[in-house]
Design an enzyme around this catalytic site. Structure first.
Site, PDB file in Angstrom:
ATOM      1  N   GLU A 220       0.895  -1.393  -0.198  1.00 52.30           N
ATOM      2  CA  GLU A 220      -0.025  -0.241  -0.283  1.00 52.30           C
ATOM      3  C   GLU A 220       0.894   0.855   0.142  1.00 52.30           C
ATOM      4  O   GLU A 220       0.680   1.750   1.166  1.00 52.30           O
ATOM      5  CB  GLU A 220      -1.265   0.378   1.243  1.00 52.30           C
TER       6      GLU A 220
ATOM      7  N   GLU B 192      -5.507  -7.467  -0.856  1.00 57.02           N
ATOM      8  CA  GLU B 192      -6.241  -7.980   0.146  1.00 57.02           C
ATOM      9  C   GLU B 192      -7.225  -7.241  -0.371  1.00 57.02           C
ATOM     10  O   GLU B 192      -7.978  -6.765  -1.778  1.00 57.02           O
ATOM     11  CB  GLU B 192      -5.861  -6.525   1.297  1.00 57.02           C
TER      12      GLU B 192
END
Length: 502
Positions: A221, A324
């Protein structure tokens, strides 16, 4: 300034990776592990602690792992703190957990790691974990290899090594392990980036002996940025560092919440050959203000138009994964249109639609967040709960199915070839096509798909890298020519036809 120039120099040119399959050969077990489509799950809060998932190691109102470690060392000392952490890692996955994953056709686990846990804390100089890593975390890396990589391998499960926590943080979130909130300091320190590059080279070298490594993820991320200069330099340097030790291992990069800018970057870097990169996108529909304004039905209906869409040249040449996702929607969404009264059905519909689209658009697979919680069920964040409730299941499902014989293959090939030939011959009767290329592509894809299927019902996942490698073989044998696209059409047809035949 010197470090800045070193990072830029190290990452400016990326050479093609070794092909994911050896020319003229059937794929090996290691190559299948590295290239198959994965139905996976994250082992969140194991090596990178997250309080909302596992709270037991957080004492005195601490919120991130660094604080928890400091307080624990102060209260218990380094040895007892180390034992407490090691007990957590060693007991996190039981034999029954691994059996459950295998029985539910999970092919890979994504394991978040902190830089402080690699090789006995060797790569923590001038970082916030330096004071603790070589004592508290000195056995973390060996435990990771023995209890996770090696154990997963006994079940035919791959491990995606996710460097989740970087020094200074790749974003401002608590799962960096160091702090909760603030700037993503990693991107402003080229010295730390070079240190991490050395670490990545070590990881690639140390894990090369294992067959079941699905890839190495160099950041989780990455913070959203309009100017990606710092990320580009680091990604290039990280890829090249890994390639010094392993020319073939897939390298996973974050899309920084803007997939198209990284699709374009990978495409640009692949002008002379596939660089072996997989782009990681995360799919959550519970966090943004925009999503909170929508009802569950609006979110589900909108997925087709907002998930991995508008990508440059339809993301040609770029393999994509979903690192995810979950089944969670925000409470504000559930408050709309009396949706709570039909929550179970909406959750199933949401999960089903996500997995359908992942299967179409993220060829390298997907990983649910997360596997298990310390205090019972994690509800719609909980992979086991969602699986046991029939909300999610593998979209692959080929394990145990019989592979079609050559007679069936030839029957399907004849049908597909005749359709291809008829369409193009009628489109332009004056063109001298090379339709045999279609047959070559079809047979190559079918043969490779069969080899994958014979290994626990696996499916080719990194299709772009795989196709590039086999196309290169074809061109070396038959020449390029103006109709090489017929081979590509045949290859695509072979992949699809094999999958549909099972």
């Amino acid at each position: 300034m010197f470090d800045n120039l070193k990072v830029k120099s190290k990452g400016s040119k990326i050479e093609p990776a070794d092909p994911p399959v050896s020319p003229g050969a059937k794929p090996t077990k290691k190559q299948i592990y590295q290239a198959r489509q994965n139905y996976g799950v994250n082992l969140g809060a194991c090596f990178v602690l997250e309080k909302w998932i596992y709270h037991g190691l957080f004492i005195d109102d601490t919120a991130v792992e660094l604080e928890a470690t400091k307080k624990s060392v102060k209260k218990l000392g380094k040895d007892d703190t180390r034992k407490k952490f090691e007990d957590h890692w060693n007991s996190f996955m039981s034999d029954s957990d691994w059996d459950w994953l295998e029985s539910h056709q999970v092919t890979s686990v994504r394991i978040p790691l902190g830089y402080w846990e690699v090789d006995g804390g060797k790569y923590t100089k001038n970082t916030k974990f330096e004071k603790y890593a070589k004592d508290v975390y000195k056995n973390a890396w060996s435990i990771f290899k023995e209890k996770f990589i090696e154990k997963a391998g006994t079940k035919g499960i791959a491990v995606l090594v996710d460097i989740h926590g970087l020094p200074g943080g790749a974003n401002g979130d608590s799962h960096s392990g160091e702090k909760e909130g603030g700037d993503a300091e990693f991107w402003s320190s080229q010295g730390l980036q070079l240190q991490v590059c050395d670490m990545l080279k070590f990881i690639a070298s140390d894990l090369k002996k294992y067959d079941n490594i699905a890839g190495i993820q160099v950041v989780n991320e990455s913070v959203f940025s309009n100017d990606t200069k710092r990320q580009r330099y680091y990604y290039g340097a990280a890829i090249n560092s890994i390639r010094e030790a392993d020319k073939a291992i897939p390298v996973v990069i974050s899309d920084g919440w803007w997939p198209d800018q990284w699709v374009k970057w990978v495409q640009e870097k692949q002008s002379s050959g596939n660089i072996g990169v997989v782009l990681d996108h995360h799919c959550y529909r519970c966090a943004s203000d925009d999503d909170k304004k929508k009802s569950p039905s609006q979110i589900i209906d909108g997925l087709n138009n907002d998930l991995l869409t508008n990508l440059s040249d339809n993301s040609k040449g770029v393999d994509i994964m979903i690192g995810e996702y979950s089944c969670v929607l925000d409470g504000q969404s559930w408050d709309k249109d009396n949706s709570s009264s039909k929550r179970d059905q909406f959750v199933k519909n949401f999960a089903k639609r996500q997995i359908e689209l992942f299967n179409e658009r993220a060829n390298a697979g997907s990983y649910f967040w997360t596997f298990k919680f310390e205090a019972g069920s994690g509800g719609e964040w909980d992979f086991k709960t969602m699986s046991d409730n029939g909300v999610i299941q593998s979209p692959i499902g080929f394990k145990g199915k019989s592979v079609p014989d050559d007679r069936k293959r030839d029957e399907i090939l004849d049908h597909e070839f005749n359709n291809h030939k008829s369409y193009w011959d009628n489109s332009n009767k004056n063109e001298k096509y090379e339709h045999d290329r279609f047959k070559d592509g079809f047979l190559t894809a079918w043969s490779d798909s069969k080899a994958f299927a014979e290994f626990n019902g696996s499916v080719i996942g990194r299709r772009e890298a795989w196709k590039d490698a086999r196309l290169d073989e074809h061109i070396k044998q038959k020449g390029k020519g103006k109709h090489v696209w017929e081979w590509e059409h045949g290859f695509d047809s072979g992949l699809k036809s094999f999958k549909n035949s099972l």
